[in-house]
Design an enzyme around this catalytic site. Structure first.
Site, mmCIF file in Angstrom:
data_model
loop_
_atom_site.group_PDB
_atom_site.id
_atom_site.type_symbol
_atom_site.label_atom_id
_atom_site.label_comp_id
_atom_site.label_asym_id
_atom_site.label_seq_id
_atom_site.Cartn_x
_atom_site.Cartn_y
_atom_site.Cartn_z
ATOM 1 C CE LYS A 69 -0.949 -6.434 -1.808
ATOM 2 N NZ LYS A 69 -1.694 -5.176 -1.951
ATOM 3 C CG ASP A 105 -2.718 -2.649 -4.735
ATOM 4 O OD1 ASP A 105 -3.759 -3.234 -5.094
ATOM 5 O OD2 ASP A 105 -1.865 -3.176 -3.991
#
Ligand code: ATR
Length: 279
Positions: A69, A105
């Site tokens: 990420k 997220d």
């Protein structure tokens, strides 16, 4: 699939446990989108090649999971404001050859919290348990909802002070000692567990005593295995409204679907697909 099928996927290491293909393929089917989504095991030393492959093959979108990420950002053409603030990307959109990084997220978590238990976060007092990797995006997204306060606590106190300080003084994010949680919870409207305490196989553990919560308050847990943690079971008994971690997973995928297709995500079908996969 035919020669018009648009391709999507998720890269990670490990990746075979991922429920994203099940969830996103159901979403495409439900929405009548001619798309296909697969999981790709990409080791860290092949990340650059994987992203070059996405460009060459014209994938429309990609999800990125652990451990890529942060590292993936250097291969992209643009990073949106949220992903920059969080310092991590979990969703890539291919806009005619330009790869744009997003992070769904935190906003996925907040949308799930609002749609499932607490539509109004403005003016609320929020307490966050744990300041590991998962909590940064959530705190960033929560701070944009104008709550009265967000108080960060962590077993290792420095992580809480550092994370709070990184948001600057304007954001209303402060830290407090883990030992103060009993008093903090008594005053809180929303208490969020971002620690790993209570995750399978340690399903009887809870990060705090649920008796500390105020009846009527919201207890939220990022853990989705088990779907209802000991913390949430205790909170429910205490008369709290509870919110489990499955919603965060579903809504981070819902935002990705919406960025890629421009259509509203079929959230109920997506949740159903993930739940079925647990059986
Ligand atoms: P993630 O990326 O999933 O957030 P992480 O970065 O390893 O994972 O963070 C795990 C979080 O759970 C941390 O906040 C950790 O606290 P420390 O920073 O003190 O390690 C918290 N945690 C793990 N076990 C805990 C326990 N038994 N009691 C309280 N907090 C715990």
């Amino acid at each position: 699939m035919d020669s018009h099928t648009v391709l999507y996927g998720v890269i990670g290491d490990p990746i075979r446990h991922s429920r994203s293909p099940i969830m996103l393929n159901r979403a495409f089917r439900e929405a009548g989108v001619n798309g296909a989504y697969a999981a790709f095991h990409v080791a860290p030393d092949r990340l650059g090649e994987a992203i070059a492959g996405i460009r060459a093959l014209g994938f429309r979108g990609l999800n990125v999971t652990i451990p890529h990420k942060i590292e993936v950002m250097k291969y992209l053409d643009e990073i949106d404001e949220g992903a920059r603030a969080i310092g991590a990307v979990n969703t890539i959109v291919n806009e005619a050859g330009r790869l744009i990084g997003h992070n769904t997220d935190g906003i996925g978590y907040v949308r799930s919290l609002k749609e499932e238990v607490e539509p109004e976060l403005a003016g609320k007092r929020i307490v966050v348990l744990g300041c590991g990797g998962a909590s940064r995006g959530i705190v960033w997204a929560l701070s944009r909802e104008k709550p009265a306060a967000i108080v960060l606590t962590n077993r290792t106190a420095e992580r809480a002070t550092e994370l709070a300080a990184s948001f600057g003084t304007e954001a209303g994010v402060t830290s407090a000692p883990w030992e103060a949680l009993k008093e903090l919870c008594a005053e809180a409207d929303v208490v969020i567990n971002t620690t790993s305490v209570g995750m399978s196989p340690n399903t009887e553990q809870t990060p705090i005593d649920p008796e500390w919560l105020r009846p009527g308050a919201v207890a939220s847990d990022l853990i989705y295995n088990p779907l209802t943690t000991a913390f949430l079971r205790g909170a429910e008994k205490r008369g709290c409204r509870v919110h489990g971690g499955l919603g965060m997973f579903v809504y981070q995928g819902a935002y990705a679907f919406e960025y890629w297709t421009g259509r509203p995500a079929p959230v109920a079908a997506m949740r159903g697909a993930v739940l079925e996969s647990f059986k």
